[in-house]
Scaffold this motif. Structure first.
Motif, mmCIF file in Angstrom:
data_model
loop_
_atom_site.group_PDB
_atom_site.id
_atom_site.type_symbol
_atom_site.label_atom_id
_atom_site.label_comp_id
_atom_site.label_asym_id
_atom_site.label_seq_id
_atom_site.Cartn_x
_atom_site.Cartn_y
_atom_site.Cartn_z
ATOM 1 N N MET A 43 -46.471 -19.990 -17.166
ATOM 2 C CA MET A 43 -45.100 -19.623 -17.481
ATOM 3 C C MET A 43 -45.063 -18.280 -18.178
ATOM 4 S SD MET A 43 -42.287 -21.600 -19.792
ATOM 5 C CE MET A 43 -42.793 -20.757 -21.280
ATOM 6 N N GLN A 44 -44.206 -17.400 -17.711
ATOM 7 C CA GLN A 44 -44.085 -16.099 -18.334
ATOM 8 C C GLN A 44 -43.356 -16.224 -19.671
ATOM 9 O OE1 GLN A 44 -42.662 -13.051 -15.793
ATOM 10 N NE2 GLN A 44 -44.094 -13.545 -14.162
ATOM 11 N N LYS A 45 -43.558 -15.248 -20.506
ATOM 12 C CA LYS A 45 -43.064 -15.301 -21.878
ATOM 13 C C LYS A 45 -41.573 -15.568 -21.954
ATOM 14 C CE LYS A 45 -43.354 -12.718 -26.208
ATOM 15 N NZ LYS A 45 -43.772 -11.483 -26.858
ATOM 16 N N SER A 46 -40.802 -15.016 -21.036
ATOM 17 C CA SER A 46 -39.358 -15.162 -21.108
ATOM 18 C C SER A 46 -38.813 -16.160 -20.090
ATOM 19 C CB SER A 46 -38.687 -13.801 -20.896
ATOM 20 O OG SER A 46 -39.037 -13.263 -19.642
ATOM 21 N N ASP A 47 -39.670 -17.036 -19.567
ATOM 22 C CA ASP A 47 -39.242 -18.033 -18.595
ATOM 23 C C ASP A 47 -39.247 -19.393 -19.272
ATOM 24 O OD1 ASP A 47 -38.673 -19.618 -16.464
ATOM 25 O OD2 ASP A 47 -40.407 -19.049 -15.265
ATOM 26 N N PHE A 48 -38.064 -19.964 -19.416
ATOM 27 C CA PHE A 48 -37.958 -21.244 -20.103
ATOM 28 C C PHE A 48 -37.592 -22.369 -19.148
ATOM 29 C CE2 PHE A 48 -36.877 -18.147 -23.570
ATOM 30 C CZ PHE A 48 -38.092 -18.269 -24.221
ATOM 31 N N ARG A 49 -38.185 -22.330 -17.973
ATOM 32 C CA ARG A 49 -37.996 -23.432 -17.026
ATOM 33 C C ARG A 49 -38.823 -24.634 -17.467
ATOM 34 N NH1 ARG A 49 -35.588 -21.257 -12.525
ATOM 35 N NH2 ARG A 49 -35.659 -18.974 -12.505
ATOM 36 N N GLY A 50 -38.280 -25.815 -17.221
ATOM 37 C CA GLY A 50 -39.032 -27.016 -17.518
ATOM 38 C C GLY A 50 -38.457 -27.805 -18.673
ATOM 39 N N VAL A 51 -39.297 -28.654 -19.252
ATOM 40 C CA VAL A 51 -38.889 -29.537 -20.342
ATOM 41 C C VAL A 51 -39.431 -29.005 -21.661
ATOM 42 C CG1 VAL A 51 -39.152 -31.848 -21.320
ATOM 43 C CG2 VAL A 51 -38.749 -31.571 -18.861
ATOM 44 N N PHE A 52 -38.521 -28.802 -22.613
ATOM 45 C CA PHE A 52 -38.873 -28.294 -23.932
ATOM 46 C C PHE A 52 -38.387 -29.279 -24.994
ATOM 47 C CE2 PHE A 52 -39.243 -24.649 -21.307
ATOM 48 C CZ PHE A 52 -40.134 -23.784 -21.940
ATOM 49 N N PRO A 53 -39.278 -30.112 -25.522
ATOM 50 C CA PRO A 53 -38.855 -31.008 -26.595
ATOM 51 C C PRO A 53 -38.524 -30.254 -27.867
ATOM 52 C CG PRO A 53 -41.228 -31.159 -26.238
ATOM 53 C CD PRO A 53 -40.681 -30.306 -25.142
ATOM 54 N N ALA A 54 -37.368 -30.580 -28.449
ATOM 55 C CA ALA A 54 -37.036 -30.108 -29.790
ATOM 56 C C ALA A 54 -37.531 -31.202 -30.731
ATOM 57 C CB ALA A 54 -35.535 -29.901 -29.923
ATOM 58 N N ILE A 55 -38.745 -31.063 -31.218
ATOM 59 C CA ILE A 55 -39.402 -32.168 -31.900
ATOM 60 C C ILE A 55 -38.814 -32.425 -33.285
ATOM 61 C CG2 ILE A 55 -41.557 -31.915 -30.616
ATOM 62 C CD1 ILE A 55 -42.776 -30.586 -33.116
ATOM 63 N N THR A 56 -38.950 -33.675 -33.720
ATOM 64 C CA THR A 56 -38.581 -34.021 -35.091
ATOM 65 C C THR A 56 -39.636 -33.468 -36.047
ATOM 66 O OG1 THR A 56 -39.743 -36.133 -34.919
ATOM 67 C CG2 THR A 56 -37.386 -36.130 -34.403
ATOM 68 N N THR A 57 -39.243 -33.270 -37.281
ATOM 69 C CA THR A 57 -40.186 -32.844 -38.316
ATOM 70 C C THR A 57 -40.682 -34.084 -39.042
ATOM 71 O OG1 THR A 57 -39.092 -30.704 -38.604
ATOM 72 C CG2 THR A 57 -40.494 -31.475 -40.410
ATOM 73 N N LYS A 58 -41.947 -34.385 -38.879
ATOM 74 C CA LYS A 58 -42.498 -35.605 -39.468
ATOM 75 C C LYS A 58 -42.592 -35.453 -40.991
ATOM 76 C CE LYS A 58 -42.930 -37.433 -35.435
ATOM 77 N NZ LYS A 58 -42.292 -36.347 -34.680
ATOM 78 N N MET A 59 -42.172 -36.505 -41.686
ATOM 79 C CA MET A 59 -42.135 -36.514 -43.140
ATOM 80 C C MET A 59 -43.011 -37.640 -43.691
ATOM 81 S SD MET A 59 -39.700 -34.221 -44.206
ATOM 82 C CE MET A 59 -38.366 -33.283 -43.426
ATOM 83 N N THR A 60 -43.572 -37.407 -44.867
ATOM 84 C CA THR A 60 -44.273 -38.455 -45.597
ATOM 85 C C THR A 60 -43.249 -39.365 -46.274
ATOM 86 O OG1 THR A 60 -44.398 -37.146 -47.617
ATOM 87 C CG2 THR A 60 -46.203 -36.890 -46.031
ATOM 88 N N SER A 61 -43.724 -40.419 -46.915
ATOM 89 C CA SER A 61 -42.814 -41.372 -47.559
ATOM 90 C C SER A 61 -41.999 -40.734 -48.679
ATOM 91 C CB SER A 61 -43.603 -42.562 -48.098
ATOM 92 O OG SER A 61 -44.574 -42.131 -49.046
#
Length: 304
Positions: A1-19
């Motif tokens: 994938m080229q730098k400016s090509d955003f084809r496909g699936v991009f997860p916007a991930i959660t930020t994992k937290m401690t207790s």
């Protein structure tokens, strides 16, 4: 994938937290590895789902560095710019480029409801701060600012603006944008329970939420749609829809983190003022998730 090509699936991930609600960088790295191994095309950190509003600048940079280290060049890592001021956003954009981030997803400045002229000026200032390609995040339902067709035309002279995360909740906007601007911008669907419709209408990517719990199913839907295998994509999508609805509403972060916890055993902890789901809200998420797991499709049927 080229730098400016955003084809496909991009997860916007959660930020994992401690207790105790501290960022868990080891869990962030594990999450990035899990997503990449499941076939996604890149990972977005510190977005709305990543609790950007409650993270410090230092935490965002630490999360970005951890994600970059885990990706090790296999897939691009993008950082979300969602700051209260244009100056803070521009500084973070420059810092992100310096540490190796490969693209930015940029929101209008938070808190202040800017007019069109101010929004365009904000985006141009962020673009001037780095050489990175930018996804313009348009979510007027959540943030009260609509990046209109006229604004997109005005910004079309800046080559760093390469894509639009289309989260208006109105699929008509896809056709309107394509008719007015052709292929000037890549369109990326950002509403999970409108994703397949949006892909069929011309979106070339999916910035997804429930992908964090079900990446293989999300990737399968995307690939089937890209191959024109719409009836097969629809089978998986219809199974997925009750879960995808968790991406909607003010408690979408708590919803999705709880789904992740049930499916993957990750931490459901969110940072205050977000509190854990209780009562009927928690029961609803658990019931939908458990029903989904019981009827989870066999992806080998589709060649995955």
């Amino acid at each position: 994938m080229q730098k400016s090509d955003f084809r496909g699936v991009f997860p916007a991930i959660t930020t994992k937290m401690t207790s105790d609600q501290e960022v868990d960088l080891a869990a962030v790295r594990a999450d990035v590895a899990y997503q990449i191994e499941s076939g996604v095309d890149g990972v977005i950190v510190c977005g709305s789902l990543g609790e950007a509003s409650s993270l410090t600048r230092e935490e965002k940079l630490a999360i970005a560095k951890a994600a970059i280290a885990e990706a090790a060049g296999r897939k691009p890592i993008l950082l979300t710019i969602a700051e209260d001021s244009t100056r803070a956003g521009a500084v973070l954009a420059a810092e992100a480029e310096a540490i190796g981030i490969e693209g930015l997803m940029v929101l209008p400045a938070m808190r202040y409801l800017a007019d069109d002229r101010e929004v365009v000026a904000h985006y141009r200032a962020i673009a001037a701060a780095s050489g990175l390609p930018i996804i313009i995040y348009n979510n007027p339902i959540a943030y009260g600012i609509n990046v209109t067709e006229e604004m997109l035309k005005e910004m079309a002279d800046e080559p760093k603006f390469v894509a639009i995360k289309e989260s208006t909740g109105d699929t008509r906007r896809i056709n309107e944008t394509l008719r007015a601007l052709g292929d000037r911008y890549q369109l990326l669907t950002g509403v999970d329970d409108l994703a397949l419709e949006s892909l069929i209408l011309g979106c070339s990517g999916w910035i997804a939420g429930l992908v964090v719990a079900f990446p293989r199913e999300t990737v399968a839907i995307y690939k089937l749609a890209a191959e024109g295998r719409i009836p097969e994509a629809m089978e998986i999508y219809r199974w997925f829809l009750p879960l995808l609805s968790m991406d909607i509403g003010p408690k979408f972060v708590q919803n999705i983190k709880l789904v992740e916890a049930i499916v993957r055993g990750t931490s459901p902890v969110t940072r205050a003022p977000r509190l854990p789901l209780v009562g009927a809200e928690e029961a609803r998420v658990r019931a939908i998730t458990e029903a989904g797991l019981k009827s989870r499709p066999d992806l080998s049927k589709y060649g995955f």
